[in-house]
Design a protein around this motif. Structure first.
Motif, PDB file in Angstrom:
ATOM      1  N   LYS A 121       6.019   7.848 -12.313  1.00  0.00           N
ATOM      2  CA  LYS A 121       5.209   6.836 -11.513  1.00  0.00           C
ATOM      3  C   LYS A 121       3.811   6.725 -11.926  1.00  0.00           C
ATOM      4  O   LYS A 121       2.958   6.584 -10.958  1.00  0.00           O
ATOM      5  N   GLU A 264      10.809   0.588  -7.153  1.00  0.00           N
ATOM      6  CA  GLU A 264      10.083   0.987  -5.925  1.00  0.00           C
ATOM      7  C   GLU A 264       8.762  -0.156  -5.772  1.00  0.00           C
ATOM      8  O   GLU A 264       8.640  -0.310  -4.734  1.00  0.00           O
ATOM      9  N   GLN A 267       9.854  -3.615  -5.005  1.00  0.00           N
ATOM     10  CA  GLN A 267      10.510  -3.871  -3.623  1.00  0.00           C
ATOM     11  C   GLN A 267       9.450  -3.686  -2.527  1.00  0.00           C
ATOM     12  O   GLN A 267       9.522  -4.498  -1.420  1.00  0.00           O
ATOM     13  N   GLN A 268       8.474  -2.858  -2.489  1.00  0.00           N
ATOM     14  CA  GLN A 268       7.470  -2.823  -1.605  1.00  0.00           C
ATOM     15  C   GLN A 268       6.378  -3.916  -1.938  1.00  0.00           C
ATOM     16  O   GLN A 268       5.607  -4.049  -0.771  1.00  0.00           O
TER      17      GLN A 268
END
Length: 382
Positions: A121, A264, A267-268
């Motif tokens: 990440k 992630e 989507q956010q």
């Protein structure tokens, strides 16, 4: 006033107080019921609430990775599509409106290092060649394929001159340099697969393009599989080029590339993702204009320190509108799926990747509509 009348008065007073209290309750209870009903009706769903919360998170920086293919002291993707965005700070200007910084990270280690950063990440998006993107997804790096950023990129087999190497059969058991773990390896494996060979038929040596060129010049290896660097060696008469992907009609061995993002993050922050995709679309549109072809090539070659004539030679007979088409069409997805199978056969990956499940065409489709690019790019048929 008599005692009895006083008692009656007190009782009546208490009755009136009780009645008044009841009257207030009669109005308060329906009001409370109405408020509760309105809250129930208009209460946002948990997912919508979560999405809103996530969207309002303070994003101060978006991190983007690019394999560094520069031959100069400057950073370069080696492609006009990405370098046009980078050099003109298109993303920086667009996201400044949202008070968000853009951080470009150029990796000499190419795909393997980028996949590790995505898994940790440390990145949000990455421009990757096909094999690196496939390996990452197979290794369960949770990415989404957002758009194509390159297709039909040819590769070449450079061999030592005056050795009579004109076929793969003559190179059986010989030393061939490949930059393993990158799109070069998948390209080579797909190409030789069509002729009935695997890597085991040759002595594969893992070298990056610069090291492979030096090894060829020193005659420490017999051949190398690569891109424009092979053409440069040919011009210097250091190698001959008996085979290339351009000789085939089925596109076997040609390299595809794409933009992936962490699922992630996407989507956010769908709005931020859409902004980024739209900017890349605008670059693809500029690069694909015939009147911009020379400028696009000079832009990337000057930045990357590449010979303009070699870059032009590598793109001869190719329309940049086709090469940099962003569409996730059947050809592009089909070629990636074939790459997955080749990678499985060569044991480059252990898990299958369903490309159609991996891709998400919604952002590019919406971007094309928002930018009025409908019908500009046609799905590739070859």
């Amino acid at each position: 006033m008599s005692l009895s009348s006083d008692v009656v008065y007190v009782v009546e007073k208490n009755d009136m107080a009780t009645l008044s209290k009841h009257n207030r309750l009669i109005w308060i209870i329906p009001a409370l019921i109405l408020v509760a009903l309105l809250l129930f009706i208009f209460k946002p769903s948990s997912s919508a609430s979560s999405k809103t919360t996530n969207q309002n998170e303070d994003i101060v920086k978006i991190r983007i990775a690019v394999p560094d293919l520069s031959s100069s002291e400057r950073h370069s993707s080696g492609t006009p599509l990405i370098d046009y965005i980078y050099l003109n700070q298109l993303l920086e200007k667009e996201f400044a409106k949202k008070n968000i910084q853009i951080e470009w990270q150029f990796f000499k280690g190419a795909g393997p290092v980028i996949n590790e950063a995505l898994a940790n990440k440390q990145l949000d998006f990455a421009f990757l060649g096909d094999l690196a993107a496939i390996i990452g997804k197979s290794n369960q790096v949770d990415t989404t394929l957002l758009m194509a950023t390159g297709r039909h990129i040819d590769a070449y087999l450079g061999v030592l001159p005056n050795k009579g190497y004109t076929s793969l059969e003559q190179l059986r058991g010989k030393r061939i340099a490949i930059f393993q773990g990158t799109a070069m390896q998948l390209s080579f494996d797909q190409f030789i697969e069509r002729y009935g060979f695997t890597e085991k038929d040759f002595r594969i040596i893992n070298l990056d393009p610069t090291a492979a060129n030096a090894a060829l010049a020193a005659k420490q290896i017999d051949a190398s599989w690569g891109l424009m660097s092979i053409l440069a060696l040919k011009q210097q008469k250091i190698v001959e080029v008996p085979l290339s992907t351009g000789q085939r009609q089925d596109g076997a061995g040609t390299i595809q590339s794409g933009l992936v993002g962490r699922r992630e993050f996407i989507q956010q922050h769908p709005e931020l993702t859409q902004t980024l995709v739209n900017t890349v679309l605008q670059s693809a549109h500029w690069v694909s204009q015939p009147e911009n072809r020379d400028n696009a090539i000079q832009l990337v070659t000057k930045n990357a320190g590449l010979p303009t004539e070699l870059y032009t030679l590598s793109l001869q007979d190719k329309a940049l509108k086709t090469v940099y088409s962003p569409l996730l069409d059947e050809y592009y997805l089909g070629h990636l799926q074939q790459g997955v199978q080749t990678a499985l056969n060569a044991k480059l990956i252990k898990r299958n990747v369903d490309v159609k499940q991996w891709q998400n065409p919604e952002f590019i489709e919406q971007g094309i509509q928002q930018l009025n690019y409908e019908n500009y790019w046609e799905p590739s048929k070859e």
